[in-house]
Scaffold this active site. Structure first.
Site, PDB file in Angstrom:
ATOM      1  N   VAL A 195       1.068  41.859   3.635  1.00  0.00           N
ATOM      2  CA  VAL A 195      -0.331  41.662   3.263  1.00  0.00           C
ATOM      3  C   VAL A 195      -0.610  40.281   2.679  1.00  0.00           C
ATOM      4  O   VAL A 195      -1.762  39.857   2.623  1.00  0.00           O
ATOM      5  CB  VAL A 195      -0.758  42.770   2.271  1.00  0.00           C
ATOM      6  CG1 VAL A 195      -0.192  42.532   0.879  1.00  0.00           C
ATOM      7  CG2 VAL A 195      -2.268  42.933   2.230  1.00  0.00           C
ATOM      8  N   TYR A 196       0.423  39.548   2.267  1.00  0.00           N
ATOM      9  CA  TYR A 196       0.192  38.211   1.707  1.00  0.00           C
ATOM     10  C   TYR A 196      -0.272  37.262   2.819  1.00  0.00           C
ATOM     11  O   TYR A 196       0.462  36.978   3.762  1.00  0.00           O
ATOM     12  CB  TYR A 196       1.461  37.647   1.074  1.00  0.00           C
ATOM     13  CG  TYR A 196       1.999  38.425  -0.108  1.00  0.00           C
ATOM     14  CD1 TYR A 196       1.211  39.336  -0.803  1.00  0.00           C
ATOM     15  CD2 TYR A 196       3.314  38.239  -0.531  1.00  0.00           C
ATOM     16  CE1 TYR A 196       1.713  40.045  -1.878  1.00  0.00           C
ATOM     17  CE2 TYR A 196       3.819  38.937  -1.617  1.00  0.00           C
ATOM     18  CZ  TYR A 196       3.014  39.839  -2.286  1.00  0.00           C
ATOM     19  OH  TYR A 196       3.518  40.539  -3.358  1.00  0.00           O
ATOM     20  N   GLY A 197      -1.489  36.790   2.680  1.00  0.00           N
ATOM     21  CA  GLY A 197      -2.029  35.929   3.716  1.00  0.00           C
ATOM     22  C   GLY A 197      -2.227  36.634   5.038  1.00  0.00           C
ATOM     23  O   GLY A 197      -2.295  35.985   6.083  1.00  0.00           O
TER      24      GLY A 197
END
Length: 331
Positions: free
Chosen positions: A63-65
């Site tokens: 989910v990061y970026g």
């Protein structure tokens, strides 16, 4: 750089883990709401410096970026080191698309997500595949069975978990043991001098069961660096643009802890963030705190914290101002 076993597993990790949440503003800009997140060009020197300092452990999440963090980490590993010399950890659960099945810990989402993470990372396997919080909508039996199949397929070497109630973690481990499935070898809780609620149940459980602890936010999202203002905000871009920290770390008691950290740091002639990190590093059962850095001096200071030693008296003084907090991160 010392390396230690992650819990009772045979996996050895560096005493610091580089958190990659801060790297991934582009080319996929879905995480660019945070002004302190770096793009690939700006993040590359941090990976190089970390690897040169013998940090071998890297933590990211799909989910990061919206996947950009994994892509950038994968390219950095290929450029600056050898794949088998790195320990890559990523996570699954967050929303990755518009479909009802694009999030959570169902078999469908886990199986799709591990393949997508491997494509973005450019590798055949991850060393540690972690669940990104508890999924109240999916039976834990389904989740643990799917994670076991991921390991048996060779797509992950080990599995880990992150912030949840201790009873939930114990239940997951029991389900895995009862069925002969893969158990979690690690727990990633929020843990720092300002938020110590995990000392009540989760940390004793991990020590008893041989689970390695890899705390996130060991410096309280930068609060313990001493650059936050009592009226809100602070000296850094993250201090000015991080609404979560403002909601959970700005009580008078929190500033009392930060002031005590500054006092001890002045005595030792080191930075406040080094004292805060040294305290976490010395806690029983902690394998590798997860550090984030968007300034090179912060990364170097974190590495320098490995040499900071706190006396029993200093430790007691750092802990004295703490007051209980509402339980966080169990949604």
């Amino acid at each position: 750089m010392d390396h230690v076993n992650l819990g009772w597993s045979g996996l050895k990790v560096s005493r610091l883990c580089l958190g990659c949440m801060s790297y991934g503003a582009g080319p996929n800009p879905a995480y660019s709401h945070a002004g302190w997140v770096l793009d690939e060009t700006a993040s590359r020197p941090f990976y190089r410096a970390a690897i040169e300092a013998e940090i071998t452990f890297f933590d990211t999440a799909d989910v990061y970026g919206d996947g950009a963090s994994e892509e950038i980490l994968g390219r950095a590993i290929r450029e600056f080191t050898h794949r088998d010399e790195a320990v890559i950890a990523t996570k699954v659960r967050g929303v990755m698309g518009p479909s009802p099945n694009d999030s959570g810990l169902s078999r469908k989402h886990i199986m799709a997500s591990i393949d997508a993470s491997l494509r973005r990372l450019g590798t055949d396997y991850v060393d540690l595949y972690q669940i990104h919080r508890w999924d109240y909508a999916t039976p834990i039996e389904e989740t643990m069975a799917a994670l076991h199949d991921v390991v048996k397929a060779g797509k992950a070497r080990y599995i880990g978990a992150s912030s949840m109630f201790a009873w939930q973690f114990a239940k997951a481990q029991h389900v895995a043991e009862r069925h002969g499935w893969t158990r979690f070898i690690s727990m990633q809780p929020q843990y720092n001098l300002i938020y110590r609620e995990e000392e009540r149940e989760m940390l004793p459980l991990c020590r008893d069961q041989g689970v390695g602890v890899i705390p996130w936010s060991p410096m309280a999202r930068g609060f313990l660096a001493g650059n936050r203002a009592r009226t809100g905000g602070g000296d850094t871009e993250r201090a000015r643009t991080d609404p979560l920290a403002a909601r959970i770390y700005y009580t008078p008691e929190d500033f009392a802890v930060a002031d005590r950290v500054a006092e001890v740091a002045a005595e030792l002639g080191v930075a406040s963030m080094q004292v805060a990190l040294a305290w976490v590093l010395a806690r029983p059962g902690v394998a590798a705190p997860i550090i984030g850095a968007t300034r090179m001096d912060h990364l170097q200071a974190a590495i320098g914290a490995l040499k900071v030693r706190l006396s029993d008296d200093q430790t007691a003084r750092l802990e004295a101002p703490y007051r209980p907090h509402a339980v966080l991160d169990k949604e």
